[in-house]
Design a protein around this motif. Structure first.
Motif, PDB file in Angstrom:
ATOM      1  N   LEU A 292       0.829  -1.204   0.000  1.00 32.05           N
ATOM      2  CA  LEU A 292       0.000   0.000   0.000  1.00 32.05           C
ATOM      3  C   LEU A 292       0.866   1.258   0.000  1.00 32.05           C
ATOM      4  O   LEU A 292       0.575   2.229  -0.707  1.00 32.05           O
ATOM      5  N   VAL A 293       1.943   1.256   0.786  1.00 30.83           N
ATOM      6  CA  VAL A 293       2.838   2.418   0.832  1.00 30.83           C
ATOM      7  C   VAL A 293       3.452   2.665  -0.534  1.00 30.83           C
ATOM      8  O   VAL A 293       3.479   3.804  -1.033  1.00 30.83           O
ATOM      9  N   ARG A 294       3.957   1.598  -1.167  1.00 27.41           N
ATOM     10  CA  ARG A 294       4.568   1.760  -2.490  1.00 27.41           C
ATOM     11  C   ARG A 294       3.534   2.212  -3.514  1.00 27.41           C
ATOM     12  O   ARG A 294       3.829   3.053  -4.373  1.00 27.41           O
ATOM     13  N   LEU A 295       2.333   1.673  -3.429  1.00 26.57           N
ATOM     14  CA  LEU A 295       1.279   2.034  -4.376  1.00 26.57           C
ATOM     15  C   LEU A 295       0.881   3.501  -4.204  1.00 26.57           C
ATOM     16  O   LEU A 295       0.733   4.238  -5.198  1.00 26.57           O
ATOM     17  N   LEU A 296       0.728   3.960  -2.961  1.00 26.90           N
ATOM     18  CA  LEU A 296       0.343   5.352  -2.712  1.00 26.90           C
ATOM     19  C   LEU A 296       1.431   6.317  -3.182  1.00 26.90           C
ATOM     20  O   LEU A 296       1.134   7.355  -3.782  1.00 26.90           O
ATOM     21  N   ALA A 297       2.686   5.971  -2.902  1.00 32.03           N
ATOM     22  CA  ALA A 297       3.793   6.840  -3.340  1.00 32.03           C
ATOM     23  C   ALA A 297       3.829   6.937  -4.866  1.00 32.03           C
ATOM     24  O   ALA A 297       4.006   8.017  -5.431  1.00 32.03           O
ATOM     25  N   ALA A 298       3.643   5.792  -5.531  1.00 32.55           N
ATOM     26  CA  ALA A 298       3.653   5.798  -6.998  1.00 32.55           C
ATOM     27  C   ALA A 298       2.448   6.554  -7.543  1.00 32.55           C
ATOM     28  O   ALA A 298       2.561   7.290  -8.533  1.00 32.55           O
ATOM     29  N   GLN A 299       1.302   6.396  -6.907  1.00 27.72           N
ATOM     30  CA  GLN A 299       0.089   7.072  -7.365  1.00 27.72           C
ATOM     31  C   GLN A 299       0.225   8.593  -7.276  1.00 27.72           C
ATOM     32  O   GLN A 299      -0.321   9.326  -8.102  1.00 27.72           O
ATOM     33  N   MET A 300       0.973   9.065  -6.271  1.00 24.23           N
ATOM     34  CA  MET A 300       1.185  10.498  -6.109  1.00 24.23           C
ATOM     35  C   MET A 300       2.426  10.977  -6.873  1.00 24.23           C
ATOM     36  O   MET A 300       2.875  12.100  -6.675  1.00 24.23           O
ATOM     37  N   GLN A 301       2.987  10.083  -7.718  1.00 23.69           N
ATOM     38  CA  GLN A 301       4.165  10.393  -8.527  1.00 23.69           C
ATOM     39  C   GLN A 301       5.371  10.763  -7.659  1.00 23.69           C
ATOM     40  O   GLN A 301       6.189  11.605  -8.023  1.00 23.69           O
ATOM     41  N   GLY A 302       5.443  10.113  -6.506  1.00 23.48           N
ATOM     42  CA  GLY A 302       6.574  10.318  -5.615  1.00 23.48           C
ATOM     43  C   GLY A 302       7.534   9.143  -5.664  1.00 23.48           C
ATOM     44  O   GLY A 302       7.364   8.216  -6.456  1.00 23.48           O
ATOM     45  N   ASP A 303       8.539   9.188  -4.818  1.00 20.86           N
ATOM     46  CA  ASP A 303       9.481   8.074  -4.748  1.00 20.86           C
ATOM     47  C   ASP A 303       9.735   7.719  -3.294  1.00 20.86           C
ATOM     48  O   ASP A 303       9.663   8.561  -2.400  1.00 20.86           O
ATOM     49  N   LYS A 314      14.974   3.716   8.395  1.00 20.79           N
ATOM     50  CA  LYS A 314      14.588   5.062   7.991  1.00 20.79           C
ATOM     51  C   LYS A 314      14.042   5.007   6.570  1.00 20.79           C
ATOM     52  O   LYS A 314      14.744   4.614   5.642  1.00 20.79           O
ATOM     53  N   THR A 315      12.788   5.412   6.437  1.00 24.13           N
ATOM     54  CA  THR A 315      12.124   5.428   5.136  1.00 24.13           C
ATOM     55  C   THR A 315      11.839   6.871   4.751  1.00 24.13           C
ATOM     56  O   THR A 315      11.291   7.634   5.553  1.00 24.13           O
ATOM     57  N   VAL A 316      12.209   7.237   3.538  1.00 26.73           N
ATOM     58  CA  VAL A 316      12.016   8.593   3.036  1.00 26.73           C
ATOM     59  C   VAL A 316      11.064   8.543   1.845  1.00 26.73           C
ATOM     60  O   VAL A 316      11.300   7.795   0.889  1.00 26.73           O
ATOM     61  N   VAL A 317      10.008   9.341   1.920  1.00 24.99           N
ATOM     62  CA  VAL A 317       9.038   9.414   0.829  1.00 24.99           C
ATOM     63  C   VAL A 317       8.987  10.863   0.357  1.00 24.99           C
ATOM     64  O   VAL A 317       8.653  11.763   1.129  1.00 24.99           O
ATOM     65  N   ARG A 318       9.329  11.077  -0.897  1.00 22.36           N
ATOM     66  CA  ARG A 318       9.287  12.426  -1.485  1.00 22.36           C
ATOM     67  C   ARG A 318       8.093  12.520  -2.413  1.00 22.36           C
ATOM     68  O   ARG A 318       7.958  11.689  -3.331  1.00 22.36           O
ATOM     69  N   LEU A 319       7.256  13.532  -2.177  1.00 20.50           N
ATOM     70  CA  LEU A 319       6.009  13.662  -2.918  1.00 20.50           C
ATOM     71  C   LEU A 319       5.921  15.036  -3.561  1.00 20.50           C
ATOM     72  O   LEU A 319       6.054  16.056  -2.861  1.00 20.50           O
ATOM     73  N   PRO A 320       5.708  15.114  -4.863  1.00 20.06           N
ATOM     74  CA  PRO A 320       5.646  16.422  -5.537  1.00 20.06           C
ATOM     75  C   PRO A 320       4.257  17.044  -5.448  1.00 20.06           C
ATOM     76  O   PRO A 320       3.604  17.297  -6.473  1.00 20.06           O
ATOM     77  N   ILE A 321       3.796  17.314  -4.244  1.00 20.87           N
ATOM     78  CA  ILE A 321       2.467  17.873  -4.080  1.00 20.87           C
ATOM     79  C   ILE A 321       2.590  19.352  -3.724  1.00 20.87           C
ATOM     80  O   ILE A 321       3.614  19.809  -3.188  1.00 20.87           O
ATOM     81  N   ARG A 322       1.529  20.093  -3.990  1.00 20.47           N
ATOM     82  CA  ARG A 322       1.531  21.537  -3.797  1.00 20.47           C
ATOM     83  C   ARG A 322       0.829  21.870  -2.489  1.00 20.47           C
ATOM     84  O   ARG A 322      -0.275  21.403  -2.219  1.00 20.47           O
ATOM     85  N   ARG A 323       1.462  22.675  -1.665  1.00 21.16           N
ATOM     86  CA  ARG A 323       0.820  23.149  -0.446  1.00 21.16           C
ATOM     87  C   ARG A 323      -0.180  24.228  -0.799  1.00 21.16           C
ATOM     88  O   ARG A 323      -0.048  24.927  -1.813  1.00 21.16           O
ATOM     89  N   LEU A 324      -1.180  24.435   0.056  1.00 22.04           N
ATOM     90  CA  LEU A 324      -2.248  25.392  -0.216  1.00 22.04           C
ATOM     91  C   LEU A 324      -2.112  26.678   0.569  1.00 22.04           C
ATOM     92  O   LEU A 324      -2.925  27.593   0.402  1.00 22.04           O
ATOM     93  N   ASN A 325      -1.140  26.816   1.444  1.00 20.02           N
ATOM     94  CA  ASN A 325      -0.993  28.047   2.224  1.00 20.02           C
ATOM     95  C   ASN A 325       0.451  28.502   2.230  1.00 20.02           C
ATOM     96  O   ASN A 325       1.330  27.795   1.756  1.00 20.02           O
TER      97      ASN A 325
END
Length: 325
Positions: A292-303, A314-325
Motif C-alpha cells: 500500500l505504501v509503495r502504491l500510494l507513493a507511486a500514485q502520487m508520482q513520488g518516490d 529510515k524510510t524517506v518518501v518524497r512527494l511532488p504535491i503543492r501546499r495550499l498556504n
C-alpha cells in the motif's frame, strides 16, 4: 483580487443619507487630489473622478455612482473647465463632459452588476464551505461507525491472521476519518492542516499499538495545508510505516523511538519515518501494508527509499504535491 473586492464590500446596507454623504467624501478627496495636480492634469479635468465614480458604485450602489457622476461633473465644470469658477461651458467642452456623464452612468451600472455578482459568489462560497463541513461531519461519523463495527468483528475472531487483517482495516478507516475531522472547506475539495493531523494520528497509533512497551512516537511537521486527498494518502503512508515500526522494530518488549517528519521542499514535501530499533529487513516486506505504501507513493508520482546508513530503519518518501498556504 476576488478576496480583496469581497473584503472591500460593506457587510450591511447603509441608509441613503450615509451612502450619499460617503459619496460626497469620495468625490471631495478626488477633487483635492485633482487640485494638487492641477498643472500635471490641466488638460484632463475629469480624469480623477472616474475612480471616485467606480468606488462609490462598488461600495454602495449604482445610485451612489450616478450621484458621484453628477457631482463630479458639476465640480469639474466649475473648477477645472475654463473659465474656472464659473458654470459657463464652451461648446467644445460640453461634448467631453457629456461623454464623462454617460461613461460614469455606464460604469455605475456595470459596477453594480459586478458588486452583486461578487456578493453572490461570496454567499455561494460560504454556503459551499458550510455544506462541505456538514458532509465532512457526516462522513466522519459514518467512518467511525464502520471502524467500530470492524473492531467488534476483529474481537470476535479466533483466527489471529483474520483479526490482524481486520485491525489493519480499522486503522486505515480511522486515518480517513481523522482527515475528514480536520477538513477545512476553504479550497476546492477542502484542505487539511498536516501538523495537527499527523500529531493526532501518531498519538492514536502509539496508544493503540505500543501496549506496555516504552515506545515514543514523535512528530515534527511544518505548518502546511494540502488538499484532502493528498492528506489522506500521506496519512495512510504514515499509518503503515509507523505501524510496522512499532510492531517489528522493537522485539522482546524493548523500548525506543519512532519519529515522523514532514517538511516542505522545493519540489513538494518530504516525509521521513525513522526508528532506532533493530533495523530494516533486508528486502521490503511483501505484506499488504508495504504494498500500500509503495502504491500510494507511486500514485502520487513520488518516490520511496530507505537510508541504509541509519542505525534503525529510515524510510524517506518524497512527494511532488503543492501546499495550499
Amino acid at each position: 483580487m476576488e478576496n480583496l473586492l469581497v473584503s472591500l464590500l460593506p457587510k450591511e446596507q447603509y441608509s441613503v443619507a450615509v451612502r450619499y454623504a460617503a459619496t460626497l467624501l469620495i468625490v471631495g478627496v478626488a477633487t483635492l487630489l485633482r487640485l494638487s495636480l492641477s498643472d500635471e492634469l490641466q488638460h484632463y479635468p475629469v480624469l480623477l473622478f472616474f475612480p471616485a465614480v467606480f468606488l462609490s458604485a462598488l461600495l454602495f450602489d449604482r445610485g451612489s455612482g450616478f450621484f458621484a457622476t453628477i457631482v463630479s461633473a458639476v465640480v469639474a465644470a466649475y473648477l477645472f473647465i475654463a473659465p474656472s469658477e464659473s458654470f459657463e461651458i464652451d461648446i467644445r467642452e460640453f461634448v467631453p463632459l457629456s461623454i464623462f456623464i454617460v461613461t460614469g452612468f455606464t460604469i455605475s451600472a456595470v459596477t453594480e452588476a459586478l458588486r452583486q455578482a461578487i456578493q453572490k459568489l461570496a454567499r455561494s462560497e460560504t454556503q459551499k464551505s458550510l455544506l462541505l463541513e456538514e458532509l465532512s461531519h457526516r462522513t466522519k461519523n459514518d467512518l467511525f461507525m464502520v471502524s467500530s463495527v470492524l473492531t467488534l468483528q476483529a474481537r470476535a475472531q479466533s483466527d489471529p491472521n483474520v483479526r490482524a487483517a481486520l485491525q489493519a482495516a480499522v486503522a486505515r478507516v480511522a486515518v480517513i476519518a481523522r482527515a475528514q475531522e480536520r477538513l477545512r472547506g476553504d479550497n476546492d475539495g477542502g484542505s487539511v492542516e498536516m501538523a495537527a493531523y499527523l500529531e493526532d494520528l501518531c498519538r492514536t497509533l502509539g496508544d493503540m499499538l505500543r501496549d506496555v512497551r516504552p515506545i515514543a512516537v514523535l512528530v515534527s511537521a511544518d505548518k502546511l495545508e494540502v488538499n484532502s486527498s493528498d492528506a489522506v494518502s500521506i496519512g495512510l503512508i504514515v499509518n503503515e510505516l509507523v505501524t510496522n515500526a512499532i510492531k517489528y522494530a522493537f522485539p522482546d518488549d524493548r523500548g525506543g523511538t519512532v519519529k515522523v517528519t514532514l517538511a516542505q521542499t522545493g519540489g513538494g514535501v518530504e516525509l521521513v519515518v525513522e526508528d532506532d530499533g533493530v533495523g530494516c529487513p533486508p528486502e521490503p516486506s511483501p505484506g499488504d501494508g508495504s504494498r500500500l505504501v509503495r502504491l500510494l507513493a507511486a500514485q502520487m508520482q513520488g518516490d520511496l527509499s530507505r537510508d541504509p546508513r541509519h542505525a534503525g530503519c529510515k524510510t524517506v518518501v518524497r512527494l511532488p504535491i503543492r501546499r495550499l498556504n
